[in-house]
Design an enzyme around this catalytic site. Structure first.
Site, short mmCIF file in Angstrom:
data_model
loop_
_atom_site.label_atom_id
_atom_site.label_comp_id
_atom_site.label_asym_id
_atom_site.label_seq_id
_atom_site.Cartn_x
_atom_site.Cartn_y
_atom_site.Cartn_z
N GLU A 100 10.73 40.83 69.48
CA GLU A 100 11.91 39.83 69.80
C GLU A 100 12.26 39.32 68.48
O GLU A 100 11.76 39.39 67.71
CB GLU A 100 11.50 38.80 70.96
CG GLU A 100 10.40 37.93 70.36
CD GLU A 100 9.84 36.96 71.49
OE1 GLU A 100 10.72 36.18 71.79
OE2 GLU A 100 8.94 37.08 71.96
N HIS A 138 7.91 32.55 71.48
CA HIS A 138 6.71 32.16 70.82
C HIS A 138 7.01 31.44 69.51
O HIS A 138 8.24 31.08 69.06
CB HIS A 138 5.99 33.40 70.26
CG HIS A 138 6.65 34.43 69.53
ND1 HIS A 138 6.87 34.21 68.32
CD2 HIS A 138 7.48 35.56 69.80
CE1 HIS A 138 7.69 35.13 67.75
NE2 HIS A 138 7.92 36.09 68.57
#
Length: 153
Positions: A100, A138
């Site tokens: 990502e 994250h």
């Protein structure tokens, strides 16, 4: 890292799902049932490991090794490390990198691929509509200074 190297070992992670060679060995939490062993393909897989592997397996494409890189700002094995290991591996047929947005690991890997990798590599970076400056899924996923975005190369 130095300690791992002293024992001819590799640190995967932190904060990653691990590494798997389907039908051979698994360290971490990746579900073995979604992987398919195929010795002539080697895939270095990043943050979206489960989804990428599942989609590949559904299409009959196996993996000799899948590595969950992890998303923290401090990592053990980088995308470039995984690419180097895959390039040296037996039966190597191609790499798949996914991640990502956020951070510059993918950009560094893309530059490495352009300069050093002779085998086919497919890359995918999710997050086309993610807003700049916002932390994503994250700790390491943040777009800043025009880097870490999802842009064409």
């Amino acid at each position: 890292m130095e300690r791992a190297e002293a024992f001819s070992s590799r640190l995967i992670g932190p904060n990653c799902p691990g590494v798997i060679s389907p039908g051979k060995a698994k360290v971490g939490i990746m579900p073995g049932r979604i992987h398919r062993r195929l010795d002539r393909h080697r895939f270095a897989v990043g943050d979206l490991t489960y989804e990428a592997v599942y989609q590949l397996t559904q299409r009959g494409i196996g993996q000799s090794t899948a590595i969950g890189i992890g998303g923290d700002p401090i990592v053990g094995t980088t995308h470039v490390d995984a690419l180097q290991a895959a390039e040296r591996g037996p039966g190597h047929g191609g790499d798949h990198l996914d991640r990502e947005i956020g951070g510059t690991a993918e950009e560094t890997a893309a530059e490495y691929v352009k300069k050093h990798v002779k085998k086919p590599v497919v890359g995918f970076i999710a997050g086309q509509t993610a807003p700049p400056g916002r932390r994503m899924g994250h700790a390491g996923a943040i777009i800043s200074g025009g880097q870490g975005t999802r842009r064409k190369r």
